[in-house]
Design a protein around this motif. Structure first.
Motif, PDB file in Angstrom:
ATOM      1  N   VAL A 256      20.266 -61.870 -12.965  1.00 27.91           N
ATOM      2  CA  VAL A 256      18.993 -61.644 -12.270  1.00 27.91           C
ATOM      3  C   VAL A 256      18.150 -60.643 -13.062  1.00 27.91           C
ATOM      4  O   VAL A 256      18.630 -59.548 -13.381  1.00 27.91           O
ATOM      5  CB  VAL A 256      19.255 -61.117 -10.848  1.00 27.91           C
ATOM      6  N   PRO A 257      16.905 -60.970 -13.392  1.00 29.11           N
ATOM      7  CA  PRO A 257      16.128 -60.103 -14.282  1.00 29.11           C
ATOM      8  C   PRO A 257      15.799 -58.734 -13.715  1.00 29.11           C
ATOM      9  O   PRO A 257      15.562 -57.797 -14.484  1.00 29.11           O
ATOM     10  CB  PRO A 257      14.849 -60.916 -14.539  1.00 29.11           C
ATOM     11  N   LEU A 258      15.800 -58.564 -12.398  1.00 35.24           N
ATOM     12  CA  LEU A 258      15.489 -57.253 -11.835  1.00 35.24           C
ATOM     13  C   LEU A 258      16.605 -56.239 -12.068  1.00 35.24           C
ATOM     14  O   LEU A 258      16.345 -55.041 -12.197  1.00 35.24           O
ATOM     15  CB  LEU A 258      15.201 -57.359 -10.334  1.00 35.24           C
ATOM     16  N   TYR A 259      17.860 -56.704 -12.104  1.00 35.06           N
ATOM     17  CA  TYR A 259      18.929 -55.714 -12.224  1.00 35.06           C
ATOM     18  C   TYR A 259      20.037 -56.040 -13.226  1.00 35.06           C
ATOM     19  O   TYR A 259      20.907 -55.209 -13.456  1.00 35.06           O
ATOM     20  CB  TYR A 259      19.559 -55.393 -10.866  1.00 35.06           C
ATOM     21  N   ASN A 260      20.036 -57.205 -13.817  1.00 35.82           N
ATOM     22  CA  ASN A 260      21.043 -57.474 -14.844  1.00 35.82           C
ATOM     23  C   ASN A 260      20.522 -57.090 -16.222  1.00 35.82           C
ATOM     24  O   ASN A 260      19.328 -57.179 -16.505  1.00 35.82           O
ATOM     25  CB  ASN A 260      21.460 -58.946 -14.841  1.00 35.82           C
TER      26      ASN A 260
ATOM     27  N   MET B 164       8.806 -55.169  -5.466  1.00 37.68           N
ATOM     28  CA  MET B 164       9.243 -55.122  -6.861  1.00 37.68           C
ATOM     29  C   MET B 164       8.796 -56.351  -7.642  1.00 37.68           C
ATOM     30  O   MET B 164       8.539 -56.276  -8.852  1.00 37.68           O
ATOM     31  CB  MET B 164      10.761 -54.999  -6.938  1.00 37.68           C
ATOM     32  N   PHE B 165       8.723 -57.495  -6.974  1.00 38.40           N
ATOM     33  CA  PHE B 165       8.373 -58.725  -7.683  1.00 38.40           C
ATOM     34  C   PHE B 165       6.944 -58.663  -8.208  1.00 38.40           C
ATOM     35  O   PHE B 165       6.673 -59.050  -9.351  1.00 38.40           O
ATOM     36  CB  PHE B 165       8.566 -59.929  -6.763  1.00 38.40           C
ATOM     37  N   ARG B 166       6.028 -58.178  -7.381  1.00 41.84           N
ATOM     38  CA  ARG B 166       4.651 -58.051  -7.843  1.00 41.84           C
ATOM     39  C   ARG B 166       4.541 -56.969  -8.920  1.00 41.84           C
ATOM     40  O   ARG B 166       3.779 -57.089  -9.880  1.00 41.84           O
ATOM     41  CB  ARG B 166       3.721 -57.729  -6.665  1.00 41.84           C
ATOM     42  N   GLN B 167       5.304 -55.871  -8.744  1.00 38.00           N
ATOM     43  CA  GLN B 167       5.282 -54.798  -9.741  1.00 38.00           C
ATOM     44  C   GLN B 167       5.773 -55.304 -11.098  1.00 38.00           C
ATOM     45  O   GLN B 167       5.222 -54.949 -12.144  1.00 38.00           O
ATOM     46  CB  GLN B 167       6.152 -53.634  -9.266  1.00 38.00           C
ATOM     47  N   ALA B 168       6.819 -56.106 -11.078  1.00 42.01           N
ATOM     48  CA  ALA B 168       7.374 -56.638 -12.330  1.00 42.01           C
ATOM     49  C   ALA B 168       6.486 -57.727 -12.907  1.00 42.01           C
ATOM     50  O   ALA B 168       6.285 -57.797 -14.128  1.00 42.01           O
ATOM     51  CB  ALA B 168       8.785 -57.178 -12.084  1.00 42.01           C
ATOM     52  N   GLY B 169       5.946 -58.590 -12.055  1.00 40.68           N
ATOM     53  CA  GLY B 169       5.101 -59.696 -12.488  1.00 40.68           C
ATOM     54  C   GLY B 169       5.911 -60.917 -12.869  1.00 40.68           C
ATOM     55  O   GLY B 169       6.974 -60.807 -13.493  1.00 40.68           O
ATOM     56  N   TRP B 170       5.404 -62.092 -12.494  1.00 44.51           N
ATOM     57  CA  TRP B 170       6.173 -63.312 -12.714  1.00 44.51           C
ATOM     58  C   TRP B 170       6.373 -63.629 -14.190  1.00 44.51           C
ATOM     59  O   TRP B 170       7.418 -64.148 -14.591  1.00 44.51           O
ATOM     60  CB  TRP B 170       5.516 -64.502 -12.014  1.00 44.51           C
ATOM     61  N   GLU B 171       5.387 -63.312 -15.018  1.00 47.05           N
ATOM     62  CA  GLU B 171       5.545 -63.635 -16.437  1.00 47.05           C
ATOM     63  C   GLU B 171       6.720 -62.874 -17.039  1.00 47.05           C
ATOM     64  O   GLU B 171       7.571 -63.453 -17.729  1.00 47.05           O
ATOM     65  CB  GLU B 171       4.259 -63.304 -17.195  1.00 47.05           C
ATOM     66  N   ALA B 172       6.799 -61.575 -16.754  1.00 50.18           N
ATOM     67  CA  ALA B 172       7.899 -60.768 -17.291  1.00 50.18           C
ATOM     68  C   ALA B 172       9.234 -61.178 -16.689  1.00 50.18           C
ATOM     69  O   ALA B 172      10.260 -61.252 -17.397  1.00 50.18           O
ATOM     70  CB  ALA B 172       7.634 -59.286 -17.034  1.00 50.18           C
ATOM     71  N   LEU B 173       9.261 -61.448 -15.379  1.00 50.12           N
ATOM     72  CA  LEU B 173      10.500 -61.868 -14.723  1.00 50.12           C
ATOM     73  C   LEU B 173      11.013 -63.180 -15.300  1.00 50.12           C
ATOM     74  O   LEU B 173      12.205 -63.327 -15.607  1.00 50.12           O
ATOM     75  CB  LEU B 173      10.264 -62.016 -13.214  1.00 50.12           C
TER      76      LEU B 173
ATOM     77  N   GLU C 291      14.666 -52.718 -25.520  1.00 49.78           N
ATOM     78  CA  GLU C 291      13.325 -53.311 -25.577  1.00 49.78           C
ATOM     79  C   GLU C 291      12.905 -53.949 -24.249  1.00 49.78           C
ATOM     80  O   GLU C 291      11.749 -54.354 -24.099  1.00 49.78           O
ATOM     81  CB  GLU C 291      13.309 -54.393 -26.666  1.00 49.78           C
ATOM     82  N   ASP C 292      13.798 -54.006 -23.302  1.00 49.17           N
ATOM     83  CA  ASP C 292      13.560 -54.706 -22.031  1.00 49.17           C
ATOM     84  C   ASP C 292      12.454 -54.024 -21.218  1.00 49.17           C
ATOM     85  O   ASP C 292      12.588 -52.870 -20.809  1.00 49.17           O
ATOM     86  CB  ASP C 292      14.866 -54.755 -21.235  1.00 49.17           C
ATOM     87  N   LYS C 293      11.376 -54.743 -20.952  1.00 48.60           N
ATOM     88  CA  LYS C 293      10.252 -54.193 -20.201  1.00 48.60           C
ATOM     89  C   LYS C 293      10.586 -53.980 -18.723  1.00 48.60           C
ATOM     90  O   LYS C 293       9.872 -53.252 -18.026  1.00 48.60           O
ATOM     91  CB  LYS C 293       9.041 -55.114 -20.331  1.00 48.60           C
ATOM     92  N   LEU C 294      11.649 -54.610 -18.252  1.00 54.13           N
ATOM     93  CA  LEU C 294      12.015 -54.514 -16.839  1.00 54.13           C
ATOM     94  C   LEU C 294      13.238 -53.628 -16.610  1.00 54.13           C
ATOM     95  O   LEU C 294      13.755 -53.565 -15.492  1.00 54.13           O
ATOM     96  CB  LEU C 294      12.298 -55.914 -16.275  1.00 54.13           C
ATOM     97  N   LYS C 295      13.685 -52.928 -17.625  1.00 53.87           N
ATOM     98  CA  LYS C 295      14.962 -52.210 -17.538  1.00 53.87           C
ATOM     99  C   LYS C 295      14.968 -51.146 -16.448  1.00 53.87           C
ATOM    100  O   LYS C 295      16.025 -50.836 -15.881  1.00 53.87           O
ATOM    101  CB  LYS C 295      15.313 -51.584 -18.881  1.00 53.87           C
ATOM    102  N   GLU C 296      13.810 -50.567 -16.125  1.00 53.71           N
ATOM    103  CA  GLU C 296      13.775 -49.496 -15.134  1.00 53.71           C
ATOM    104  C   GLU C 296      14.076 -50.000 -13.717  1.00 53.71           C
ATOM    105  O   GLU C 296      14.462 -49.221 -12.848  1.00 53.71           O
ATOM    106  CB  GLU C 296      12.418 -48.786 -15.154  1.00 53.71           C
ATOM    107  N   PHE C 297      13.906 -51.289 -13.471  1.00 59.12           N
ATOM    108  CA  PHE C 297      14.157 -51.822 -12.128  1.00 59.12           C
ATOM    109  C   PHE C 297      15.634 -51.773 -11.762  1.00 59.12           C
ATOM    110  O   PHE C 297      15.982 -51.696 -10.584  1.00 59.12           O
ATOM    111  CB  PHE C 297      13.624 -53.259 -12.006  1.00 59.12           C
ATOM    112  N   ARG C 298      16.498 -51.827 -12.754  1.00 56.65           N
ATOM    113  CA  ARG C 298      17.949 -51.785 -12.492  1.00 56.65           C
ATOM    114  C   ARG C 298      18.326 -50.528 -11.700  1.00 56.65           C
ATOM    115  O   ARG C 298      19.184 -50.574 -10.808  1.00 56.65           O
ATOM    116  CB  ARG C 298      18.708 -51.845 -13.807  1.00 56.65           C
ATOM    117  N   SER C 299      17.661 -49.413 -12.008  1.00 56.45           N
ATOM    118  CA  SER C 299      17.980 -48.140 -11.356  1.00 56.45           C
ATOM    119  C   SER C 299      17.516 -48.103  -9.902  1.00 56.45           C
ATOM    120  O   SER C 299      17.829 -47.160  -9.174  1.00 56.45           O
ATOM    121  CB  SER C 299      17.347 -46.982 -12.123  1.00 56.45           C
TER     122      SER C 299
END
Length: 423
Positions: free
Chosen positions: A398-402, A313-322, A14-22
């Motif tokens: 870290v929310p971008l890759y963990n 990546m930070f702007r792409q992910a957005g602070w609320e989601a991060l 369900e993680d909206k940020l899961k694609e950033f890990r790759s």
């Protein structure tokens, strides 16, 4: 919460940020499996695109030589300007208030040359207890440079929790308002992971005549910041932790725009000189009317380049989601560890106050009497954490890759290690 009943794999799905890990290189175990990397608070991971960008700069250098300053695909002359918009986004600044330059402690020294202006009666500096050593060295050496050997005052932490109470910070600011001229603290304490209320502290201190600066090494890329709105005078940060710029990456500064046209003392260099006349090589320094005036030399291209891959990546992910994912990861980890302690009576204590306002990615944990054994067990299991003598382990999901599965494996390994030590 019972962490063993949670479906961590469902949370990953369900993680909206899961694609950033790759988009990052994950360190690997000898068998080729990915390690669990929980030390983004010390050194962030390498973005996949960093190598491509570095190779492009090397190719331009090989093919163009000196002409790369003006004809590279990203001309080197104005290279630092490529990062302005993203740094402004990350720090809550106006674009003219930020610039990528130098390294963290060098920047603190340059900024204090302008903003630490001691007088006979107001010369002291307030900082937090257990500040990062380099910060203390910078503060103390500046004070001694001006002839003061007793200038640095540390705001004490609570003896039982190791945390700085907000009311104690305000109390010390008020108490020393007639003696201190500068407040310089870490926005997030490197040891405990405590996030300070920078907005209220800044306002409270400035109302009492302090100049207010922040070391954002553990804050930038970790928590949302609003430096311009908060009225912060100046700030500095590194880029190799949560910003994933690589070891020794170029750092950055913030200088509030109300200071841009003031006749402040500063150590000057030609890259801070007005761009229109810089290459006329004038004898007298004319500062750029922005934070760029604090620059000394032209930008080190190869040390900046990886940030091209990381910062967007930070702007792409957005602070609320991060922030939402960061809170979930941190809370699951901290509460899971507390449950392990409750189950096994193992003397574990969470240092980090992990409520929404007072923590970011980092969880610092005291493993009394068994810290080294737990750390070694985590390492053997391919979980990369950070050891602090005598018994503290720092972990930073870290929310971008963990992933949430990273938290599950960490909790399972910690519980196994605790049980082993009790046999």
């Amino acid at each position: 919460m019972q962490w063993k009943t949670i479906d961590f794999y469902a949370l990953d799905a369900e993680d909206k940020l899961k694609e950033f890990r790759s988009q990052f290189h994950l360190p690997r175990n000898p068998d080729g499996t990915e390690k669990v990397y929980l030390t983004g608070n010390s050194l962030g991971l390498q973005p996949i695109k960093a190598k491509q960008y570095l190779l492009e700069e090397l190719d331009d250098w090989a093919n163009l030589g000196v002409d790369g300053h003006t004809h590279a695909r990203r001309p080197w002359m104005h290279y630092h300007e490529l990062f302005t918009a993203e740094l402004a986004y990350l720090t809550g600044a106006e674009p003219n208030e930020v610039v990528a330059m130098n390294t963290l402690t060098a920047n603190l020294h340059l900024l204090m040359a302008s903003f630490y202006r001691p007088t006979k009666f107001r010369y002291k500096i307030l900082c937090e207890a257990k500040a990062f050593p380099s910060d203390y060295y910078a503060l103390d050496s500046h004070a001694r440079f001006h002839g003061y050997t007793d200038a640095v005052l540390e705001i004490p932490a609570d003896k039982h929790t190791g945390i700085l109470k907000h009311e104690t910070i305000l109390e010390y600011i008020d108490k020393y308002a007639d003696e201190a001229t500068l407040l310089l603290m870490g926005g997030v304490n490197y040891y405990t992971g405590q996030v300070f209320d920078m907005e209220e502290i800044t306002t409270f201190a400035r109302e009492r005549g302090y100049t207010v600066g922040w070391d954002l090494a553990h804050a930038v890329g970790n928590i949302p910041l609003k430096l311009h709105e908060w009225g912060v005078d100046f700030a500095a940060w590194c880029s190799y932790k949560y910003l994933n710029g690589g070891p020794g990456a170029v750092a950055g500064i913030f200088v509030h725009q109300r200071h841009h046209n003031r006749l402040l003392p500063r150590f000057e260099g030609w890259w801070g000189h007005c761009k229109d006349t810089r290459f006329q090589m004038p004898h007298n320094f004319q500062p750029i009317p922005t934070a760029e005036a604090w620059q000394l030399s032209n930008p080190p291209i190869f040390s900046l380049t990886p940030l091209l891959a990381s910062l967007p990546m930070f702007r792409q992910a957005g602070w609320e989601a991060l922030r939402n994912k960061s809170r979930k990861l941190t809370t699951l980890l901290a509460r899971g560890i507390e449950e392990i302690n409750d189950t096994h009576s193992s003397g574990i204590r969470i240092l980090t106050p992990y409520s929404n306002e007072h923590s970011g990615c980092q969880v610092s944990v005291v493993f009394e009497g068994i810290g080294r054994q737990v750390f070694d067990r985590l390492t053997e299991a391919g979980i990369v954490t950070d050891w602090r003598h005598p018994d503290v382990i720092r972990m930073a999901p870290v929310p971008l890759y963990n992933s949430f599965s990273d938290i599950q494996k960490t909790l399972e390994t910690i519980e196994s290690a605790v049980i082993e030590q009790q046999k």
